[in-house]
Design an enzyme around this catalytic site. Structure first.
Site, PDB file in Angstrom:
ATOM      1  N   LYS A 107       0.040 -10.836  -2.403  1.00 52.69           N
ATOM      2  CA  LYS A 107      -0.745 -11.461  -3.611  1.00 52.69           C
ATOM      3  C   LYS A 107      -0.533 -10.693  -4.727  1.00 52.69           C
ATOM      4  O   LYS A 107      -0.570 -11.173  -6.071  1.00 52.69           O
ATOM      5  CB  LYS A 107      -2.179 -11.743  -3.378  1.00 52.69           C
ATOM      6  N   GLY A 108      -0.217  -9.273  -4.773  1.00 54.03           N
ATOM      7  CA  GLY A 108      -0.391  -8.483  -5.893  1.00 54.03           C
ATOM      8  C   GLY A 108       0.366  -8.709  -7.188  1.00 54.03           C
ATOM      9  O   GLY A 108       0.235  -8.423  -8.257  1.00 54.03           O
ATOM     10  N   GLU A 149       8.317  -7.142  -6.912  1.00 52.25           N
ATOM     11  CA  GLU A 149       6.934  -6.418  -6.201  1.00 52.25           C
ATOM     12  C   GLU A 149       6.060  -5.884  -7.284  1.00 52.25           C
ATOM     13  O   GLU A 149       6.435  -5.271  -8.278  1.00 52.25           O
ATOM     14  CB  GLU A 149       7.824  -5.524  -5.183  1.00 52.25           C
ATOM     15  N   ASP A 150       4.687  -5.697  -6.909  1.00 55.17           N
ATOM     16  CA  ASP A 150       4.056  -5.092  -8.056  1.00 55.17           C
ATOM     17  C   ASP A 150       3.964  -3.256  -7.902  1.00 55.17           C
ATOM     18  O   ASP A 150       4.046  -2.933  -8.736  1.00 55.17           O
ATOM     19  CB  ASP A 150       2.393  -5.471  -7.483  1.00 55.17           C
ATOM     20  N   ASP A 176       5.106   2.218  -2.645  1.00 57.73           N
ATOM     21  CA  ASP A 176       4.494   3.349  -2.097  1.00 57.73           C
ATOM     22  C   ASP A 176       5.369   4.236  -1.092  1.00 57.73           C
ATOM     23  O   ASP A 176       6.134   4.755  -1.509  1.00 57.73           O
ATOM     24  CB  ASP A 176       2.931   2.811  -1.473  1.00 57.73           C
ATOM     25  N   LYS A 215       5.409   4.425  -7.359  1.00 56.52           N
ATOM     26  CA  LYS A 215       4.852   5.693  -7.007  1.00 56.52           C
ATOM     27  C   LYS A 215       5.275   6.341  -5.997  1.00 56.52           C
ATOM     28  O   LYS A 215       5.469   6.009  -4.876  1.00 56.52           O
ATOM     29  CB  LYS A 215       3.344   4.954  -6.412  1.00 56.52           C
ATOM     30  N   PHE A 253      -4.411   5.809  -6.391  1.00 54.79           N
ATOM     31  CA  PHE A 253      -4.415   4.433  -5.958  1.00 54.79           C
ATOM     32  C   PHE A 253      -4.747   3.657  -7.148  1.00 54.79           C
ATOM     33  O   PHE A 253      -5.977   3.918  -7.779  1.00 54.79           O
ATOM     34  CB  PHE A 253      -5.534   4.375  -4.865  1.00 54.79           C
ATOM     35  N   VAL A 254      -4.137   2.732  -7.662  1.00 52.01           N
ATOM     36  CA  VAL A 254      -4.315   1.853  -8.669  1.00 52.01           C
ATOM     37  C   VAL A 254      -4.689   0.472  -8.712  1.00 52.01           C
ATOM     38  O   VAL A 254      -4.315  -0.260  -7.568  1.00 52.01           O
ATOM     39  CB  VAL A 254      -3.087   2.030  -9.956  1.00 52.01           C
TER      40      VAL A 254
HETATM   41  P1  IMP Z   1       4.474   0.466   0.925  1.00 51.67           P
HETATM   42  O1  IMP Z   1       5.121  -0.582   1.887  1.00 51.67           O
HETATM   43  O2  IMP Z   1       3.930   1.503   1.338  1.00 51.67           O
HETATM   44  O3  IMP Z   1       5.641   0.711  -0.269  1.00 51.67           O
HETATM   45  O4  IMP Z   1       3.438  -0.213   0.033  1.00 51.67           O
HETATM   46  C1  IMP Z   1       3.472  -1.325  -0.797  1.00 51.67           C
HETATM   47  C2  IMP Z   1       2.283  -2.425  -0.871  1.00 51.67           C
HETATM   48  O5  IMP Z   1       1.146  -1.683  -0.831  1.00 51.67           O
HETATM   49  C3  IMP Z   1       2.236  -3.133  -2.193  1.00 51.67           C
HETATM   50  O6  IMP Z   1       3.034  -4.350  -2.229  1.00 51.67           O
HETATM   51  C4  IMP Z   1       0.697  -3.184  -2.518  1.00 51.67           C
HETATM   52  O7  IMP Z   1       0.236  -4.426  -2.108  1.00 51.67           O
HETATM   53  C5  IMP Z   1       0.151  -2.115  -1.920  1.00 51.67           C
HETATM   54  N1  IMP Z   1      -0.011  -0.681  -2.587  1.00 51.67           N
HETATM   55  C6  IMP Z   1       0.818   0.441  -2.508  1.00 51.67           C
HETATM   56  N2  IMP Z   1      -0.032   1.384  -3.381  1.00 51.67           N
HETATM   57  C7  IMP Z   1      -0.979   0.620  -4.056  1.00 51.67           C
HETATM   58  C8  IMP Z   1      -2.047   1.034  -4.980  1.00 51.67           C
HETATM   59  O8  IMP Z   1      -1.938   1.935  -5.661  1.00 51.67           O
HETATM   60  N3  IMP Z   1      -2.787  -0.034  -5.194  1.00 51.67           N
HETATM   61  C9  IMP Z   1      -2.862  -1.145  -4.771  1.00 51.67           C
HETATM   62  N4  IMP Z   1      -1.954  -1.470  -4.148  1.00 51.67           N
HETATM   63  C10 IMP Z   1      -1.157  -0.853  -3.421  1.00 51.67           C
HETATM   64 MG    MG Z   2      -1.619  -5.285  -1.872  1.00 49.02          MG
END
Ligand code: IMP
Ligand code: MG
Length: 190
Positions: A58-59, A114-115, A118, A146, A167-168
């Site tokens: 949803k982000g 994508e929002d 990480d 990030k 964490f944002v």
């Molecule tokens: P990844 O798979 O670890 O790259 O994580 C990506 C997903 O984790 C994003 O689509 C976000 O929904 C969530 N996410 C990662 N970091 C944050 C943050 O700092 N705040 C909020 N959601 C995050």
């Molecule tokens: Mg999320």
């Protein structure tokens, strides 16, 4: 007494605003400047494109809504729903696709939006999934890159804002489903 804005009273007294301390990181003006720049870059690059934007729910809902309204090229828009975080602030390492794209993607130019990136696990999973639909091209746009916990290398074609760590929340981003509605991006003081 009935409050003038019942929801507001709820949030002030017992809602998420009082749960965690937070610090303003990116103001809505700063975000808007970068969204405008991204829309310009994307519009220039896809002059002859047949673009399908795939947003990750949803982000992404606020970022995507702002971005597409500044594009000067025609696009179609679809969504996937992926879950990897559960209710915590670190990735579970496994990604679940809970809603798939409905548009036909074969031979088309996919732009994943994508929002925040990480670990990179979510985007790597989705990239592989969408490549199996045989698009002509596939690129990725992320509002926030990030860096600190990247465990899988993922090439980002368009990046709005850079963040080392933390964490944002806000501008669509949540922590346990709270804070998505905030117009700016804040770092949670955990
Ligand atoms: P990844 O798979 O670890 O790259 O994580 C990506 C997903 O984790 C994003 O689509 C976000 O929904 C969530 N996410 C990662 N970091 C944050 C943050 O700092 N705040 C909020 N959601 C995050
Ligand atoms: Mg999320």
């Amino acid at each position: 007494m009935t409050p003038a804005v019942p929801g507001l009273t709820f949030h002030m007294e017992m809602g998420p605003m009082s749960e965690c301390e937070k610090r303003l990181l990116f103001s809505s003006d700063e975000i808007a400047r970068h969204v405008e720049r991204l829309a310009r870059e994307i519009s220039e690059d896809y002059q002859d494109g047949d673009v399908v934007i795939v947003g990750i729910l949803k982000g992404v809902f606020i970022f995507l809504a702002d971005l597409v309204r500044q594009l000067t090229i025609p696009v179609e828009i679809d969504f996937v729903r992926l879950a990897s975080y559960g209710s915590g602030t670190t990735s579970s390492g496994t990604v679940r696709l809970t809603h798939d794209v409905e548009l036909n993607l074969a031979g088309r130019d996919i732009l994943i939006v994508e929002d925040i990136v990480d670990s990179g696990i979510t985007l790597t999973f989705l990239r592989e999934h969408l490549l199996s639909r045989r698009p002509r091209s596939l690129r990725i746009c992320a509002l926030v890159d990030k860096g600190e916990r990247r465990s899988v290398k993922v090439d980002l074609d368009y990046v709005g804002l850079h963040l080392d760590k933390g964490f944002v929340v806000g501008y669509g981003l949540d922590c346990k489903e709270c804070y998505r509605y905030l117009p700016a991006i804040y770092e949670l003081i955990l």
